[in-house]
Design a protein around this motif. Structure first.
Motif, PDB file in Angstrom:
ATOM      1  N   CYS A 283       6.902  -5.136  -1.212  1.00  0.00           N
ATOM      2  CA  CYS A 283       8.272  -5.347  -0.730  1.00  0.00           C
ATOM      3  C   CYS A 283       9.258  -4.388  -1.400  1.00  0.00           C
ATOM      4  O   CYS A 283      10.196  -3.914  -0.777  1.00  0.00           O
TER       5      CYS A 283
ATOM      6  N   CYS B  50       7.048 -13.158  -7.232  1.00  0.00           N
ATOM      7  CA  CYS B  50       6.520 -12.963  -5.875  1.00  0.00           C
ATOM      8  C   CYS B  50       5.240 -12.121  -5.891  1.00  0.00           C
ATOM      9  O   CYS B  50       5.209 -11.035  -6.463  1.00  0.00           O
TER      10      CYS B  50
ATOM     11  N   CYS C  30      10.930 -17.457   0.407  1.00  0.00           N
ATOM     12  CA  CYS C  30      11.602 -16.226   0.855  1.00  0.00           C
ATOM     13  C   CYS C  30      11.150 -15.946   2.298  1.00  0.00           C
ATOM     14  O   CYS C  30       9.955 -15.832   2.558  1.00  0.00           O
TER      15      CYS C  30
ATOM     16  N   CYS D 277      12.035 -13.044  -6.796  1.00  0.00           N
ATOM     17  CA  CYS D 277      11.259 -11.793  -6.669  1.00  0.00           C
ATOM     18  C   CYS D 277      10.339 -11.570  -7.872  1.00  0.00           C
ATOM     19  O   CYS D 277       9.255 -11.019  -7.733  1.00  0.00           O
TER      20      CYS D 277
HETATM   21  S1  SF4 Z   1       9.870  -9.388  -3.560  1.00  0.00           S
HETATM   22 FE1  SF4 Z   1      10.492  -9.276  -1.396  1.00  0.00          FE
HETATM   23  S2  SF4 Z   1       9.187 -10.745  -0.346  1.00  0.00           S
HETATM   24 FE2  SF4 Z   1       9.099 -11.234  -2.538  1.00  0.00          FE
HETATM   25  S3  SF4 Z   1      10.688 -12.760  -2.911  1.00  0.00           S
HETATM   26 FE3  SF4 Z   1      11.636 -10.754  -3.271  1.00  0.00          FE
HETATM   27  S4  SF4 Z   1      12.559 -10.160  -1.273  1.00  0.00           S
HETATM   28 FE4  SF4 Z   1      11.074 -11.835  -0.887  1.00  0.00          FE
END
Ligand code: SF4
Length: 225
Positions: free
Chosen positions: A202, A196, A24, A193
């Protein structure tokens, strides 16, 4: 965007960021531009396994095979620096000379990963970038490397083809541009996400459900939108 012939050392980026960027772009920017980092069980497992690989003392020589661990690498033309988990040097008639070693040797990078092979190119891009650094440092050509996945205990051979090399160059050009402008891309929620480690910073769900103003209203006034 045009690539300079060489990047000055102070502009070099972390090679490992290529895998974050492939996962990402926003995650890469949060880690490498905004200096945020958060451990989750996936990153912790990765560090524990890497600590076993990154051990200079365990570099060894076995006949026609020389194994170097945690080998520091860089590329001035790509503007990156990092470390290879393992570089095997195989004795070969058309190989390269190595300082302090007799004979000629062929480098073969191997990157260790916890878990199993991914559907995206993150690991392959990192391995390819490591090979491109080695090629520049040792003035050689590396056709192939390998990814070893701990969960399946298997090595996957990776041809370092033009497509992979061009993606490394394209991604790095974009990363240098974003880094220079200190620009963090906007949230684009995807399936990634859920795994993540920066999800709590985020907050990707906000873009899907309500505007920032509505979120603030909800937090302050308990208004449900
Ligand atoms: S949570 Fe935010 S930083 Fe993480 S993969 Fe999703 S969009 Fe990207």
């Amino acid at each position: 965007m045009t690539r300079p012939a060489e990047y000055p050392e102070e502009d070099w980026l972390a090679l490992s960021g290529l895998q974050h960027f492939a996962f990402c772009k926003r995650q890469w920017a949060l880690i490498h531009i905004e200096q945020l980092w958060s451990e989750n069980y996936l990153t912790t497992a990765g560090h524990l396994e890497h600590s076993r690989v990154h051990d200079y003392e365990s570099s060894e020589s076995r006949g026609d095979l020389l194994i170097m661990r945690d080998l520091r690498v860089f590329s001035r033309s790509l503007g990156i620096t990092g470390a290879c988990d393992v570089v095997e040097f195989h004795r070969a008639a058309n190989g390269i000379k190595l300082h302090g070693r007799d004979g000629l040797w062929d480098p073969y990078p191997v990157e260790y990963k916890h878990g199993k092979p991914k559907t995206n190119d993150a690991d392959r891009l990192q391995l390819c970038a490591e090979a491109m650094c080695l090629e520049e440092m040792l003035a050689c050509t590396i056709q192939e490397g390998a990814l070893f996945y701990q969960r399946i205990k298997r090595r996957e051979r990776i041809p370092l083809n033009d497509e992979l090399r061009n993606t490394v160059k394209k991604d790095l050009l974009q990363m240098h541009d974003l880094f220079t402008r200190a620009h963090t891309p906007q949230v684009r929620p995807t399936k990634a996400c859920s795994a993540c480690s920066l999800r709590n910073w985020c907050l990707p769900e906000l873009t899907k459900t309500r505007s920032a103003q509505k979120y603030i209203d909800l937090q302050i006034n308990g208004m449900n939108s």
